[in-house]
Design an enzyme around this catalytic site. Structure first.
Site, PDB file in Angstrom:
ATOM      1  N   ARG A 141       0.834  -1.204   0.000  1.00  0.00           N
ATOM      2  CA  ARG A 141       0.000   0.000   0.000  1.00  0.00           C
ATOM      3  C   ARG A 141       0.870   1.257   0.000  1.00  0.00           C
ATOM      4  O   ARG A 141       0.409   2.344  -0.351  1.00  0.00           O
ATOM      5  CB  ARG A 141      -0.925  -0.039   1.234  1.00  0.00           C
ATOM      6  CG  ARG A 141      -2.081   0.903   1.170  1.00  0.00           C
ATOM      7  CD  ARG A 141      -3.155   0.556   2.174  1.00  0.00           C
ATOM      8  NE  ARG A 141      -2.800   0.922   3.528  1.00  0.00           N
ATOM      9  CZ  ARG A 141      -3.589   0.706   4.586  1.00  0.00           C
ATOM     10  NH1 ARG A 141      -4.745   0.103   4.438  1.00  0.00           N
ATOM     11  NH2 ARG A 141      -3.220   1.069   5.789  1.00  0.00           N
ATOM     12  N   LYS A 156      11.367  -0.566   6.255  1.00  0.00           N
ATOM     13  CA  LYS A 156      11.655  -1.375   7.451  1.00  0.00           C
ATOM     14  C   LYS A 156      10.389  -2.115   7.853  1.00  0.00           C
ATOM     15  O   LYS A 156       9.463  -1.527   8.416  1.00  0.00           O
ATOM     16  CB  LYS A 156      12.121  -0.493   8.610  1.00  0.00           C
ATOM     17  CG  LYS A 156      12.747  -1.328   9.720  1.00  0.00           C
ATOM     18  CD  LYS A 156      12.511  -0.767  11.085  1.00  0.00           C
ATOM     19  CE  LYS A 156      11.158  -1.016  11.637  1.00  0.00           C
ATOM     20  NZ  LYS A 156      10.773  -2.447  11.807  1.00  0.00           N
ATOM     21  N   ALA A 158       8.121  -4.879  10.093  1.00  0.00           N
ATOM     22  CA  ALA A 158       8.118  -5.249  11.508  1.00  0.00           C
ATOM     23  C   ALA A 158       9.074  -6.421  11.732  1.00  0.00           C
ATOM     24  O   ALA A 158       9.204  -7.298  10.875  1.00  0.00           O
ATOM     25  CB  ALA A 158       6.703  -5.644  11.928  1.00  0.00           C
ATOM     26  N   GLY A 210       1.317   1.804  12.008  1.00  0.00           N
ATOM     27  CA  GLY A 210       1.559   1.109  13.262  1.00  0.00           C
ATOM     28  C   GLY A 210       0.742   1.735  14.371  1.00  0.00           C
ATOM     29  O   GLY A 210      -0.289   2.382  14.113  1.00  0.00           O
ATOM     30  N   GLU A 232      -0.595   6.122   9.479  1.00  0.00           N
ATOM     31  CA  GLU A 232      -1.757   5.228   9.551  1.00  0.00           C
ATOM     32  C   GLU A 232      -1.667   4.540  10.904  1.00  0.00           C
ATOM     33  O   GLU A 232      -0.839   3.649  11.094  1.00  0.00           O
ATOM     34  CB  GLU A 232      -1.720   4.212   8.408  1.00  0.00           C
ATOM     35  CG  GLU A 232      -1.858   4.816   7.023  1.00  0.00           C
ATOM     36  CD  GLU A 232      -3.275   5.295   6.712  1.00  0.00           C
ATOM     37  OE1 GLU A 232      -4.208   4.939   7.461  1.00  0.00           O
ATOM     38  OE2 GLU A 232      -3.435   6.035   5.732  1.00  0.00           O
ATOM     39  N   LEU A 233      -2.515   4.954  11.840  1.00  0.00           N
ATOM     40  CA  LEU A 233      -2.304   4.549  13.237  1.00  0.00           C
ATOM     41  C   LEU A 233      -3.439   3.667  13.760  1.00  0.00           C
ATOM     42  O   LEU A 233      -4.174   3.066  12.989  1.00  0.00           O
ATOM     43  CB  LEU A 233      -2.117   5.808  14.088  1.00  0.00           C
ATOM     44  CG  LEU A 233      -1.009   6.755  13.560  1.00  0.00           C
ATOM     45  CD1 LEU A 233      -0.905   8.014  14.399  1.00  0.00           C
ATOM     46  CD2 LEU A 233       0.340   6.056  13.495  1.00  0.00           C
ATOM     47  N   ARG A 260     -11.840 -10.995  11.124  1.00  0.00           N
ATOM     48  CA  ARG A 260     -10.867 -11.024  10.032  1.00  0.00           C
ATOM     49  C   ARG A 260      -9.493 -10.852  10.673  1.00  0.00           C
ATOM     50  O   ARG A 260      -9.300  -9.997  11.531  1.00  0.00           O
ATOM     51  CB  ARG A 260     -11.179  -9.843   9.100  1.00  0.00           C
ATOM     52  CG  ARG A 260     -10.184  -9.609   8.000  1.00  0.00           C
ATOM     53  CD  ARG A 260     -10.710  -8.494   7.091  1.00  0.00           C
ATOM     54  NE  ARG A 260      -9.721  -8.081   6.115  1.00  0.00           N
ATOM     55  CZ  ARG A 260      -9.209  -6.858   6.060  1.00  0.00           C
ATOM     56  NH1 ARG A 260      -9.595  -5.912   6.888  1.00  0.00           N
ATOM     57  NH2 ARG A 260      -8.297  -6.564   5.150  1.00  0.00           N
ATOM     58  N   CYS A 266      -6.396  -2.971  12.254  1.00  0.00           N
ATOM     59  CA  CYS A 266      -6.666  -1.602  12.711  1.00  0.00           C
ATOM     60  C   CYS A 266      -8.138  -1.263  12.516  1.00  0.00           C
ATOM     61  O   CYS A 266      -8.684  -0.420  13.209  1.00  0.00           O
ATOM     62  CB  CYS A 266      -5.797  -0.624  11.941  1.00  0.00           C
ATOM     63  SG  CYS A 266      -5.997  -0.773  10.166  1.00  0.00           S
ATOM     64  N   GLU A 352      -7.551  -0.374  22.094  1.00  0.00           N
ATOM     65  CA  GLU A 352      -7.588  -1.260  20.937  1.00  0.00           C
ATOM     66  C   GLU A 352      -7.341  -2.689  21.423  1.00  0.00           C
ATOM     67  O   GLU A 352      -6.305  -2.963  22.024  1.00  0.00           O
ATOM     68  CB  GLU A 352      -6.480  -0.811  19.978  1.00  0.00           C
ATOM     69  CG  GLU A 352      -6.597  -1.328  18.598  1.00  0.00           C
ATOM     70  CD  GLU A 352      -5.482  -0.768  17.689  1.00  0.00           C
ATOM     71  OE1 GLU A 352      -4.407  -0.392  18.171  1.00  0.00           O
ATOM     72  OE2 GLU A 352      -5.727  -0.740  16.469  1.00  0.00           O
ATOM     73  N   SER A 412     -11.904  -1.980   3.551  1.00  0.00           N
ATOM     74  CA  SER A 412     -10.634  -1.910   2.822  1.00  0.00           C
ATOM     75  C   SER A 412     -10.850  -2.044   1.316  1.00  0.00           C
ATOM     76  O   SER A 412     -11.537  -2.959   0.873  1.00  0.00           O
ATOM     77  CB  SER A 412      -9.722  -3.035   3.294  1.00  0.00           C
ATOM     78  OG  SER A 412      -9.709  -3.064   4.699  1.00  0.00           O
TER      79      SER A 412
HETATM   80  N1  LIG Z   1      -4.192   2.678  10.271  1.00  0.00           N
HETATM   81  C1  LIG Z   1      -3.701   1.644   9.613  1.00  0.00           C
HETATM   82  O1  LIG Z   1      -3.744   1.583   8.397  1.00  0.00           O
HETATM   83  C2  LIG Z   1      -3.073   0.504  10.359  1.00  0.00           C
HETATM   84  C3  LIG Z   1      -2.808  -0.676   9.665  1.00  0.00           C
HETATM   85  C4  LIG Z   1      -2.233  -1.739  10.347  1.00  0.00           C
HETATM   86  C5  LIG Z   1      -1.924  -1.613  11.689  1.00  0.00           C
HETATM   87  N2  LIG Z   1      -2.187  -0.455  12.331  1.00  0.00           N
HETATM   88  C6  LIG Z   1      -1.897  -0.335  13.757  1.00  0.00           C
HETATM   89  O2  LIG Z   1      -0.643  -0.930  14.062  1.00  0.00           O
HETATM   90  C7  LIG Z   1      -0.650  -1.451  15.363  1.00  0.00           C
HETATM   91  C8  LIG Z   1      -0.176  -2.888  15.346  1.00  0.00           C
HETATM   92  O3  LIG Z   1       1.027  -2.980  14.702  1.00  0.00           O
HETATM   93  P1  LIG Z   1       2.427  -3.040  15.469  1.00  0.00           P
HETATM   94  O4  LIG Z   1       2.271  -3.711  16.784  1.00  0.00           O
HETATM   95  O5  LIG Z   1       3.431  -3.576  14.510  1.00  0.00           O
HETATM   96  O6  LIG Z   1       2.691  -1.503  15.724  1.00  0.00           O
HETATM   97  P2  LIG Z   1       4.018  -0.814  16.275  1.00  0.00           P
HETATM   98  O7  LIG Z   1       3.728   0.634  16.341  1.00  0.00           O
HETATM   99  O8  LIG Z   1       4.536  -1.477  17.481  1.00  0.00           O
HETATM  100  O9  LIG Z   1       5.095  -1.094  15.130  1.00  0.00           O
HETATM  101  C9  LIG Z   1       4.916  -0.614  13.807  1.00  0.00           C
HETATM  102  C10 LIG Z   1       6.272  -0.488  13.149  1.00  0.00           C
HETATM  103  O10 LIG Z   1       7.041   0.487  13.852  1.00  0.00           O
HETATM  104  C11 LIG Z   1       8.272  -0.077  14.249  1.00  0.00           C
HETATM  105  N3  LIG Z   1       8.681   0.551  15.502  1.00  0.00           N
HETATM  106  C12 LIG Z   1       8.358   0.182  16.760  1.00  0.00           C
HETATM  107  N4  LIG Z   1       8.921   1.032  17.657  1.00  0.00           N
HETATM  108  C13 LIG Z   1       9.611   1.950  16.941  1.00  0.00           C
HETATM  109  C14 LIG Z   1      10.402   3.077  17.283  1.00  0.00           C
HETATM  110  N5  LIG Z   1      10.590   3.438  18.550  1.00  0.00           N
HETATM  111  N6  LIG Z   1      10.964   3.791  16.300  1.00  0.00           N
HETATM  112  C15 LIG Z   1      10.765   3.442  15.008  1.00  0.00           C
HETATM  113  N7  LIG Z   1      10.027   2.390  14.610  1.00  0.00           N
HETATM  114  C16 LIG Z   1       9.454   1.639  15.563  1.00  0.00           C
HETATM  115  C17 LIG Z   1       8.005  -1.570  14.369  1.00  0.00           C
HETATM  116  O11 LIG Z   1       9.196  -2.317  14.300  1.00  0.00           O
HETATM  117  C18 LIG Z   1       7.102  -1.779  13.170  1.00  0.00           C
HETATM  118  O12 LIG Z   1       7.853  -1.851  11.990  1.00  0.00           O
HETATM  119  C19 LIG Z   1      -2.085  -1.329  15.836  1.00  0.00           C
HETATM  120  O13 LIG Z   1      -2.200  -0.200  16.662  1.00  0.00           O
HETATM  121  C20 LIG Z   1      -2.862  -1.141  14.542  1.00  0.00           C
HETATM  122  O14 LIG Z   1      -4.087  -0.482  14.684  1.00  0.00           O
HETATM  123  C21 LIG Z   1      -2.742   0.601  11.702  1.00  0.00           C
HETATM  124  N1  LIG Z   2      -7.347  -3.823   8.152  1.00  0.00           N
HETATM  125  C1  LIG Z   2      -6.569  -2.886   7.422  1.00  0.00           C
HETATM  126  C2  LIG Z   2      -5.190  -2.861   7.824  1.00  0.00           C
HETATM  127  C3  LIG Z   2      -5.094  -2.586   9.285  1.00  0.00           C
HETATM  128  O1  LIG Z   2      -4.846  -3.460  10.051  1.00  0.00           O
HETATM  129  C4  LIG Z   2      -6.727  -3.085   5.950  1.00  0.00           C
HETATM  130  O2  LIG Z   2      -7.582  -3.867   5.575  1.00  0.00           O
HETATM  131  O3  LIG Z   2      -6.049  -2.436   5.172  1.00  0.00           O
END
Ligand SMILES: NC(=O)c1ccc[n+]([C@@H]2O[C@H](COP(=O)([O-])OP(=O)(O)OC[C@H]3O[C@@H](n4cnc5c(N)ncnc54)[C@H](O)[C@@H]3O)[C@@H](O)[C@H]2O)c1
Ligand SMILES: N[C@@H](CC=O)C(=O)O
Length: 449
Positions: A141, A156, A158, A210, A232-233, A260, A266, A352, A412
C-alpha cells in the site's frame, strides 16, 4: 552482520534468521535509494506503470508461496493469508493505472497578469515503516504509490514479519524494478534504523503504519526536519446495529469486521453498540457463530497476555462471557469471545483490543449512543447496520471516523482513501489520495504581460 529469529506463532518455533540491520545498513539503504532516484523519477510514467503491472501479475501468480510465508510468520489462517495476497497485489494494479494519470492544472491570476501551471513532483526518497498484522498489504500500500509517483524507497518491516517484505522485494526485482529503487532493511532495533532515516537530509518522506504510541514518537522526531509524514495509526472501531437492521446480515458483517485476521486489524470492530430491542437476538446469533469459530493464533505470547488482561478487567468490572470458540492447547491462541453487560467506560472499550473479543454495549437513545461512539481519541473505521439507508447514512455522517462500512463489515479497498480522523492518523492511502502522499505540489507562475 548479526541476525535475529523469526517465529511461527502457531508452533512457537523459529522458522528463519534474518539480518539484523544497524544504523550503517540504514544509511547504506539511503545511499542506494539516492543513487537510483534520478533515473526512476524521470522514467516515463508508462514504463513505471508497466513494471507495477508486472509486479501485480507476479504476486498473483505466486499467491500460494506468499500466502504460506504470511501464515508461517504472522500466524493468520490460510484463507486470510490468500485474501491478503490478493489485496496486496491490487495496490500494484491500481497504482499502475494511476501512474499514467499525470494530472495538473492551468489557470490565470484574478488580475490576468500571470498564468499558473500546477504540477506534481515525486517527493523524493521515502522511508516506509510497516506493522506485522498485514505484512504484505501494508508494505504494498506504500511501495506501489511511491513507485508510481517516481520515488525510491527504504522499507523497514516489523521484526515479527520480515520474510514477507523480503519476498515482495524479490518479486519486484523480477518485475523489473531497478536496483536501489526498493531497499529493505530488516532489524530488531527499529528505533536505530528509523531514527537514522529521519535524521538523513536525503530522506524526504516518512510513511508509517503502526500504533498511535509509536506514531507519536515518530511525529516528534519528524518535527525536527519538518518531514512530510503520512501516519496510519491505531483504531477503536464501533459497530452499530439499529433496531430494524437485518440481523442475519449484521451478524455476518460482525464476524468479518471482528474476526478477520483474528481481530488483529486496525479496522477491527472493537466495541458493538446494539439496540436494546434486538440485543438478545443479536447476541444469540453472534454467540452461536462464535461457539464454532476456530481462530488463528495471535502474533505473540505478549499479545495473548494483553487481550486476556482486557477481558479479565472487563469481567472484574461486571461484564459476562457468554460464548467462546475452540482453541488448540499450544501456540499463542486466545479464543473468540463474546462479552455482554459491557459499559462504555470499561478499558476494553477504550483501548484497541487487537484480538478476537467482541464486547457488546446496549443502546436506546441514538444521540447518547453517538456521543459514546465519538468519545475516543481514535477515529479510523466504523460500521453501521440499519434497515433504512437514510438512517444508516445519518448515523455514518455523525461518526468521527475516516471510513464507515454501511451495511457491510469490510471497508478496505485499494481504490478508496484509507485513513483516520483524530489520533488514528494523518493522510490517506489508496485511491488517488495515496499517490498524492508521495508527491509535492509545485506551480509555475508565468508572466503573461
Ligand atoms: N491505520 C492503519 O492503516 C493501520 C494498519 C495496520 C496496523 N495499524 C496499527 O498498528 C498497530 C499494530 O502494529 P504493530 O504492533 O506492529 O505496531 P508498532 O507501532 O509497534 O510497530 C509498527 C512499526 O514500527 C516499528 N517501531 C516500533 N517502535 C519503533 C520506534 N521506537 N521507532 C521506530 N520504529 C518503531 C516496528 O518495528 C514496526 O515496523 C495497531 O495499533 C494497529 O491499529 C494501523
Ligand atoms: N485492516 C486494514 C489494515 C489494518 O490493520 C486493511 O484492511 O487495510
Amino acid at each position: 552482520m548479526t541476525s535475529f529469529a523469526v517465529y511461527n506463532p502457531a508452533t512457537e518455533a523459529v522458522i528463519a534468521e534474518v539480518p539484523n540491520g544497524t544504523a550503517a545498513d540504514a544509511t547504506a539503504a539511503v545511499d542506494a535509494a539516492a543513487k537510483a532516484f534520478p533515473d526512476w523519477a524521470t522514467t516515463a510514467p508508462r514504463a513505471r506503470a508497466e513494471v507495477l503491472r508486472k509486479a501485480y501479475e507476479l504476486i498473483i501468480a505466486g499467491t500460494e508461496n506468499l500466502a504460506a510465508l504470511i501464515t508461517a510468520e504472522n500466524g493468520k489462517s490460510e484463507a486470510d493469508a490468500r485474501a491478503e495476497v490478493a489485496y496486496s497485489a491490487e495496490f500494484f494494479r491500481w497504482f499502475s493505472e494511476e501512474a499514467v494519470r499525470t494530472d495538473g492544472e492551468y489557470g490565470s491570476s484574478p488580475a490576468g497578469g500571470t498564468r499558473t501551471i500546477v504540477t506534481h513532483q515525486p517527493v523524493g526518497i521515502a522511508a516506509l515503516v510497516t506493522p506485522w498484522n498485514f505484512p504484505a498489504a501494508m508494505a504494498t500500500r506504500k511501495i506501489a504509490p511511491a513507485l508510481a509517483a517516481g520515488c525510491t524507497v527504504v522499507l523497514k518491516p516489523a521484526s515479527e514479519t520480515p520474510l514477507t517484505a523480503l519476498a515482495i522485494a524479490d518479486l519486484l526485482t523480477a518485475a523489473g524494478v531497478p536496483e536501489g529503487v526498493v531497499n529493505v532493511v530488516t532489524t530488531d532495533s527499529p528505533a536505530e534504523v528509523v531514527t537514522t532515516w529521519l535524521a538523513d537530509d536525503r530522506v524526504r518522506k516518512l510513511s508509517f503504519t503502526g500504533s498511535t504510541r509509536v506514531g507519536h514518537t515518530l511525529l516528534r522526531q519528524s518535527a525536527d526536519r519538518v518531514l512530510n509524514t503520512s501516519m496510519e495509526l491505531g483504531g477503536n472501531a464501533p459497530f452499530i446495529v439499529t433496531a430494524d437492521a437485518d440481523l442475519d446480515s449484521a451478524v455476518a458483517g460482525a464476524m468479518i469486521a471482528k474476526f478477520r485476521n483474528g481481530g488483529q486489524a486496525c479496522t477491527a470492530a472493537n466495541r458493538f453498540f446494539v439496540h436494546a430491542d434486538v440485543l438478545d437476538d443479536f447476541v444469540a446469533r453472534f454467540g452461536a457463530a462464535i461457539d464454532k469459530l476456530e481462530v488463528a493464533p495471535l502474533i505473540s505470547a505478549k499479545a495473548v497476555t494483553g487481550v486476556s488482561g482486557l477481558v479479565d478487567d472487563a469481567v472484574a468490572d461486571g461484564a459476562r462471557i457468554t460464548n467462546t470458540g475452540p482453541v488448540p492447547a499450544d501456540g499463542w491462541y486466545y479464543p473468540a469471545t463474546l462479552l455482554v453487560d459491557v459499559e462504555p467506560g470499561f478499558r476494553i472499550v477504550r483501548e484497541e483490543i487487537f484480538g478476537p473479543v467482541a464486547p457488546i454495549i446496549s443502546w436506546r437513545d441514538e444521540q447518547e449512543m453517538l456521543a459514546q461512539v465519538n468519545d475516543s481519541e481514535y477515529g479510523l473505521a466504523a460500521y453501521v447496520y440499519a434497515g433504512r439507508l437514510q438512517d444508516a447514512l445519518r448515523i455514518a455522517e455523525s461518526i468521527e471516523a475516516g471510513m464507515v462500512g454501511v451495511n457491510r463489515g469490510v471497508v478496505s479497498d485499494p481504490a478508496a482513501p484509507f485513513g483516520g480522523f483524530k489520533q488514528s492518523g494523518l493522510g490517506r492511502e489508496g485511491a488517488r489520495d495515496g499517490l498524492r502522499e508521495f508527491q509535492e505540489t509545485q506551480f509555475f507562475s508565468v508572466d503573461w504581460t
